[in-house]
Design an enzyme around this catalytic site. Sequence first.
Site, mmCIF file in Angstrom:
data_model
loop_
_atom_site.group_PDB
_atom_site.id
_atom_site.type_symbol
_atom_site.label_atom_id
_atom_site.label_comp_id
_atom_site.label_asym_id
_atom_site.label_seq_id
_atom_site.Cartn_x
_atom_site.Cartn_y
_atom_site.Cartn_z
ATOM 1 N N GLU A 191 0.971 -1.223 -0.063
ATOM 2 C CA GLU A 191 0.052 0.159 -0.006
ATOM 3 C C GLU A 191 0.821 1.230 0.076
ATOM 4 O OE1 GLU A 191 -1.872 -2.723 3.080
ATOM 5 O OE2 GLU A 191 -0.030 -2.783 2.335
ATOM 6 N N CYS A 224 -2.365 -3.693 7.251
ATOM 7 C CA CYS A 224 -1.974 -3.493 8.620
ATOM 8 C C CYS A 224 -2.618 -2.456 9.235
ATOM 9 C CB CYS A 224 -0.592 -3.989 8.722
ATOM 10 S SG CYS A 224 0.495 -2.364 8.256
ATOM 11 N N ASP A 278 20.893 -39.803 -5.604
ATOM 12 C CA ASP A 278 20.748 -38.795 -6.488
ATOM 13 C C ASP A 278 21.672 -37.902 -6.375
ATOM 14 O OD1 ASP A 278 18.561 -40.273 -7.707
ATOM 15 O OD2 ASP A 278 17.136 -39.147 -6.577
ATOM 16 N N LEU A 333 19.402 -29.514 -4.453
ATOM 17 C CA LEU A 333 18.659 -28.789 -3.628
ATOM 18 C C LEU A 333 18.645 -27.276 -3.627
ATOM 19 C CD1 LEU A 333 18.742 -31.447 -0.438
ATOM 20 C CD2 LEU A 333 17.379 -31.651 -2.830
ATOM 21 N N ARG A 376 16.894 -23.302 -9.234
ATOM 22 C CA ARG A 376 17.739 -22.731 -10.691
ATOM 23 C C ARG A 376 16.569 -22.523 -11.477
ATOM 24 N NH1 ARG A 376 19.604 -27.067 -8.481
ATOM 25 N NH2 ARG A 376 18.836 -28.698 -10.113
ATOM 26 N N ARG A 432 10.432 -24.290 -4.893
ATOM 27 C CA ARG A 432 11.791 -24.307 -4.134
ATOM 28 C C ARG A 432 12.032 -22.760 -3.689
ATOM 29 N NH1 ARG A 432 16.481 -28.684 -6.294
ATOM 30 N NH2 ARG A 432 15.165 -30.308 -6.139
#
Length: 384
Positions: free
Chosen positions: A53, A77, A202, A206, A209, A186
């Site tokens: 705002e 708020c 694997d 993590l 990208r 992610r």
Amino acid sequence: MNEHEHFMRRALELARQGWGTTAPNPMVGAVIVEDGKIVAEGFHAQDGGPHAEKAALTALGRKAKPGATLYVTLEPCSTVGRTGACTEAIKAAGLSCVVVGATDPMPEHAGRGYTVLREAGIDIVTGVLERECNDLNLIFNHWAAKNTPLLASKSAVTLDGKIATRAGESKWITGEAARADVMRWRRLFPAIAVGAGTVMKDNPKLTARIAGAEEWCPVRFVFDGLLRTVAEKTLPQVYTDAFRERTIVVTTPHGGVGYVRKLRDMGVQVWVLPSPMQRVSIADFRIKCAQEKITGVYFEGGAHLVSELLAMRELDYMFIYRAPVLLADDKAKSAYMGLRGDKLDQAVRLTDVRHDQFGDDQLMRGRVVYPPKLHIDEAVFSLG
């Protein structure tokens, strides 16, 4: 589409520009409309920065014309906080009407902003595209209402619910567009989590990208009750890369103090949570996350860890990507296991479900609803 929805959709577009950068605050967008046209826009860009705002009012740079309307995706708020109450800025700007998407989920704030503005003679319209505005901040909303992190899981499955062939091949079940969407989530979640098996099989990065953006690393949790991942000759990259200080290994006292010391010496964090078994207590993990102000965790596997979350009634939300692939092999690896039910009313269900399409793949996501009693397969889980 009516006029209110038209302008609220633009406010939503603006809010999404803060995707992943506002935590623990919500994403919020705002537009100011005069004589049926947008004259100023704003969004909340980062924690501690101006609220949407105020950003829109700054962009306007003057008093609003008579009859001007502010559209905002979340209730303004009404408390001072670090940046001052938005309700006071709205009153000072001379706005005639405020149209809101979602109500502030914090119990001590919900609806108070409306009261303050109405008492100042400002018209209030609420609930415009409310579902979309609430969905935008599913992590914040859960945290605000329950003061506990949103624990969510992601699975990529075949039509028959498999995540790998019987030989373990899983790359790739879904296409590039679906995998790109995973990267987007992610980037939103403050933390991502996997089990030791996934790390050893694997060796994932993590990280998020996203094309055109700098690689982003959330907090990376590795669940490893026995610290098997540290005993490997070649350590996984989450323990050795440039983001290793963002990695937290969650383990039990059964993992061995030597391995804990080794991780910490490398700059990796370790949470040793009390447990009579070799499995991490998900309930204790949730409490620890709340203490550390980690508002959401995105679990990407493996299947055993996600299934344990379900069995413990600790999973709050699910993302299920489904590809047009059929294995029809009962020895292929299933995404979920460990529950037994003779009747459909004993099943776990999703509510407030959203559907998205990514090429030929589909995403179904929603909040987890548990039946009154879960029937656990003791052969899969030793509940101890």
